[in-house]
Design an enzyme around this catalytic site. Sequence first.
Site, PDB file in Angstrom:
ATOM      1  N   LYS A 180     -13.503  -5.480  -6.120  1.00 26.13           N
ATOM      2  CA  LYS A 180     -12.666  -6.157  -7.117  1.00 26.13           C
ATOM      3  C   LYS A 180     -11.427  -6.686  -6.403  1.00 26.13           C
ATOM      4  O   LYS A 180     -10.506  -5.939  -6.081  1.00 26.13           O
ATOM      5  CB  LYS A 180     -12.226  -5.205  -8.232  1.00 26.13           C
ATOM      6  CG  LYS A 180     -11.547  -5.976  -9.364  1.00 26.13           C
ATOM      7  CD  LYS A 180     -10.632  -5.128 -10.199  1.00 26.13           C
ATOM      8  CE  LYS A 180      -9.174  -5.402 -10.000  1.00 26.13           C
ATOM      9  NZ  LYS A 180      -8.708  -6.778 -10.029  1.00 26.13           N
ATOM     10  N   SER A 216      -0.386  -0.608  -5.696  1.00 25.71           N
ATOM     11  CA  SER A 216       0.878   0.070  -5.969  1.00 25.71           C
ATOM     12  C   SER A 216       0.678   1.584  -6.111  1.00 25.71           C
ATOM     13  O   SER A 216      -0.410   2.056  -6.462  1.00 25.71           O
ATOM     14  CB  SER A 216       1.486  -0.483  -7.256  1.00 25.71           C
ATOM     15  OG  SER A 216       0.619  -0.205  -8.325  1.00 25.71           O
ATOM     16  N   GLU A 237      -4.328   3.430  -0.265  1.00 19.00           N
ATOM     17  CA  GLU A 237      -3.333   2.778   0.597  1.00 19.00           C
ATOM     18  C   GLU A 237      -2.305   2.168  -0.353  1.00 19.00           C
ATOM     19  O   GLU A 237      -2.609   1.179  -1.037  1.00 19.00           O
ATOM     20  CB  GLU A 237      -3.983   1.665   1.433  1.00 19.00           C
ATOM     21  CG  GLU A 237      -5.186   2.094   2.256  1.00 19.00           C
ATOM     22  CD  GLU A 237      -4.830   2.947   3.450  1.00 19.00           C
ATOM     23  OE1 GLU A 237      -3.673   2.910   3.894  1.00 19.00           O
ATOM     24  OE2 GLU A 237      -5.713   3.681   3.914  1.00 19.00           O
ATOM     25  N   CYS A 246       3.469  -4.241   2.495  1.00 15.92           N
ATOM     26  CA  CYS A 246       3.683  -2.849   2.089  1.00 15.92           C
ATOM     27  C   CYS A 246       4.480  -2.045   3.102  1.00 15.92           C
ATOM     28  O   CYS A 246       5.303  -1.213   2.751  1.00 15.92           O
ATOM     29  CB  CYS A 246       2.344  -2.181   1.848  1.00 15.92           C
ATOM     30  SG  CYS A 246       1.212  -2.427   3.234  1.00 15.92           S
ATOM     31  N   GLU A 252      10.680  -0.140  -4.029  1.00 13.28           N
ATOM     32  CA  GLU A 252       9.975  -1.242  -3.352  1.00 13.28           C
ATOM     33  C   GLU A 252      10.226  -2.539  -4.123  1.00 13.28           C
ATOM     34  O   GLU A 252       9.957  -2.616  -5.316  1.00 13.28           O
ATOM     35  CB  GLU A 252       8.470  -0.940  -3.319  1.00 13.28           C
ATOM     36  CG  GLU A 252       7.683  -1.965  -2.543  1.00 13.28           C
ATOM     37  CD  GLU A 252       6.172  -1.666  -2.536  1.00 13.28           C
ATOM     38  OE1 GLU A 252       5.613  -1.317  -3.587  1.00 13.28           O
ATOM     39  OE2 GLU A 252       5.571  -1.809  -1.453  1.00 13.28           O
TER      40      GLU A 252
HETATM   41  P1  NAD Z   1      -1.359  -3.204  -8.250  1.00 13.60           P
HETATM   42  O1  NAD Z   1      -1.432  -1.731  -8.077  1.00 13.60           O
HETATM   43  O2  NAD Z   1      -0.700  -3.729  -9.455  1.00 13.60           O
HETATM   44  O3  NAD Z   1      -2.837  -3.818  -8.263  1.00 13.60           O
HETATM   45  C1  NAD Z   1      -3.756  -3.565  -7.222  1.00 13.60           C
HETATM   46  C2  NAD Z   1      -5.166  -3.754  -7.751  1.00 13.60           C
HETATM   47  O4  NAD Z   1      -5.434  -2.768  -8.737  1.00 13.60           O
HETATM   48  C3  NAD Z   1      -5.406  -5.107  -8.418  1.00 13.60           C
HETATM   49  O5  NAD Z   1      -6.681  -5.574  -8.076  1.00 13.60           O
HETATM   50  C4  NAD Z   1      -5.333  -4.760  -9.901  1.00 13.60           C
HETATM   51  O6  NAD Z   1      -6.075  -5.636 -10.711  1.00 13.60           O
HETATM   52  C5  NAD Z   1      -5.959  -3.368  -9.901  1.00 13.60           C
HETATM   53  N1  NAD Z   1      -5.597  -2.540 -11.050  1.00 13.60           N
HETATM   54  C6  NAD Z   1      -4.446  -2.571 -11.763  1.00 13.60           C
HETATM   55  N2  NAD Z   1      -4.505  -1.654 -12.755  1.00 13.60           N
HETATM   56  C7  NAD Z   1      -5.700  -1.030 -12.662  1.00 13.60           C
HETATM   57  C8  NAD Z   1      -6.332   0.019 -13.384  1.00 13.60           C
HETATM   58  N3  NAD Z   1      -5.742   0.611 -14.437  1.00 13.60           N
HETATM   59  N4  NAD Z   1      -7.578   0.423 -13.006  1.00 13.60           N
HETATM   60  C9  NAD Z   1      -8.169  -0.152 -11.935  1.00 13.60           C
HETATM   61  N5  NAD Z   1      -7.628  -1.157 -11.220  1.00 13.60           N
HETATM   62  C10 NAD Z   1      -6.399  -1.588 -11.559  1.00 13.60           C
HETATM   63  O7  NAD Z   1      -0.716  -3.784  -6.910  1.00 13.60           O
HETATM   64  P2  NAD Z   1      -0.354  -5.294  -6.559  1.00 13.60           P
HETATM   65  O8  NAD Z   1       0.857  -5.678  -7.326  1.00 13.60           O
HETATM   66  O9  NAD Z   1      -1.581  -6.136  -6.662  1.00 13.60           O
HETATM   67  O10 NAD Z   1      -0.022  -5.165  -5.002  1.00 13.60           O
HETATM   68  C11 NAD Z   1       1.215  -4.807  -4.486  1.00 13.60           C
HETATM   69  C12 NAD Z   1       1.230  -3.326  -4.097  1.00 13.60           C
HETATM   70  O11 NAD Z   1       0.202  -3.050  -3.132  1.00 13.60           O
HETATM   71  C13 NAD Z   1       2.539  -2.950  -3.419  1.00 13.60           C
HETATM   72  O12 NAD Z   1       2.988  -1.720  -3.930  1.00 13.60           O
HETATM   73  C14 NAD Z   1       2.138  -2.802  -1.942  1.00 13.60           C
HETATM   74  O13 NAD Z   1       2.989  -1.966  -1.204  1.00 13.60           O
HETATM   75  C15 NAD Z   1       0.750  -2.264  -2.064  1.00 13.60           C
HETATM   76  N6  NAD Z   1      -0.016  -2.479  -0.819  1.00 13.60           N
HETATM   77  C16 NAD Z   1      -0.268  -1.418   0.012  1.00 13.60           C
HETATM   78  C17 NAD Z   1      -0.946  -1.607   1.211  1.00 13.60           C
HETATM   79  C18 NAD Z   1      -1.203  -0.476   2.186  1.00 13.60           C
HETATM   80  O14 NAD Z   1      -1.954  -0.662   3.138  1.00 13.60           O
HETATM   81  N7  NAD Z   1      -0.597   0.686   2.002  1.00 13.60           N
HETATM   82  C19 NAD Z   1      -1.390  -2.891   1.562  1.00 13.60           C
HETATM   83  C20 NAD Z   1      -1.119  -3.940   0.702  1.00 13.60           C
HETATM   84  C21 NAD Z   1      -0.435  -3.730  -0.495  1.00 13.60           C
END
Ligand code: NAD
Length: 493
Positions: free
Chosen positions: A186, A240, A261, A295, A395
């Site tokens: 996804k 996140s 992650e 991130c 963040e």
């Molecule tokens: P997010 O957590 O809002 O979304 C990530 C994914 O989860 C998306 O595909 C979203 O559709 C899905 N999602 C959201 N709610 C869900 C649920 N209830 N059930 C299942 N899936 C769900 O994050 P974002 O805003 O897309 O990305 C930014 C975040 O990602 C930042 O916090 C960043 O630090 C983190 N990030 C971490 C790494 C790492 O390697 N540690 C790498 C890239 C990004």
Amino acid sequence: MSDILCSEAKAFLSQPLQLFINGTWQASKSGASTDVINPSNGKSIASVASGDERDVNMAVEVADMAFREWSKRTPESRAATLNKLANKLEAEIDTLAQLEALDVGKAVVNAKGFDIPFGIECVRYYADLATRAEYSKPLNLTAIDARVHRVPYGACGFIFPWNFPFDLLMWNVIPALAAGNTVVIKPAELTPLTTLYFCKLAEEAGIPPGVINVVVGAGRKVGTPLVQHPKIRRISFTGSSTVGKQIASMCGERPIPCKLELGGKGAAVVFEDANLDKAVTQLAGAITLNTGQVCCTATRWLIHESIYDKFVEKVTATLKATAIGPSLNPATEMGPLVSQAQQDTVLDYLHKGLSEGAEAILEGGAVSISGSEGGFYVAPYLLGGSADNVCFREEIFGPAAYLVKFSSETEALELVNSLDYGLANSVFSEDLERCNRVAEQMIAGNSWINAHNVFAYGLPYGGINKSGVGGGVNCPETFYDYLRDLTVARPLD
Ligand code: NAD
């Protein structure tokens, strides 16, 4: 925009984009679709099918079926197919870089110079590792002939954020495939383009139908049923910390292994004897790379009080000179943020930080780019002051950093380790002994010396605490994460 795009990217975007299930392109069961927005001008680039639980169910069923054949192949056979895929990806670096830049808003020079080639290297790295891995480990026991036999799990689920769609896809999905698993992916609903283009090339490279499946859609409509599907054997989630916790508890219900992650709030400590030009280049680069939507990047800058003014003078000059513009312009060094919502979040943090008493060291904020009106641009901003400010603690995910002065090594380390995030930090000093001492005391998954954002295959990358759990990526251990241990034992009479 259309004049700059290569013909392959144009042709890809000119059709309605669909879900990729069982080697075929399919509309969603509901018939729903959403627009993919170009962050550089706020206009629609393409329309993409938007799935729900019914599409997820179909994708998991076919992934489960395809596992029977893919997992039985020899590692050499899987590696050969993955190497063919790497060749296909390599032949289309320009198309992939343009699609990634267009979708995320990242500068195309970075997409072409780093994201796409580094992702392709990942395919070759794990293809090679798969042929050399230890799939059976004898155990030296008394009176029992025993071994640990390593086998793939089955259909694995992957959920991704929008900031590095191609690299995160490679880092997570490729080791799973190389180990013999099948995958249901996804992507973030905002940025599905390179994931879908990858499927096209995977099909051309001969990856069998059902081995790779992609269902685009909203988190709760696609992500949640994916995690909860009884035939999904393990989950990898990148995103996140808030959503990561929800994913972990869903996985805990069954229970299945879960690799997380998550977010970060990295610190950089700049000592008085640091090479100042290097520190300035690295840290200005840290918040402008991908418009600060990284991130692991450094957004808490701890600067020794004796060099603070000089550092500020140099870093503000560097940041002011950053070329902000539309992602596909080759002269652009920093593109827009990914969405209107992200622009609102970042600007909101700026206001909250100032209202809590921060000093505005560099007053960035929303900017309009001539010819690209409607884009989600924010110029870099720097705030400074005491460490109890919201911009130091949370963040932001934008081109912003918060500066704090320190006077001793102990004080700097206390500041670094004062948050629950634990992804990546860095230390800058010409005294390598001090660098190593400080690096080892930083509580996180990664400590970098005289650099920030250091990536290589063979160098494990992952977080702890609020920044993740479950093994990290980019190393041999990631490959073994996608193999489960089965002990086989026979008592010797
Ligand atoms: P997010 O957590 O809002 O979304 C990530 C994914 O989860 C998306 O595909 C979203 O559709 C899905 N999602 C959201 N709610 C869900 C649920 N209830 N059930 C299942 N899936 C769900 O994050 P974002 O805003 O897309 O990305 C930014 C975040 O990602 C930042 O916090 C960043 O630090 C983190 N990030 C971490 C790494 C790492 O390697 N540690 C790498 C890239 C990004």
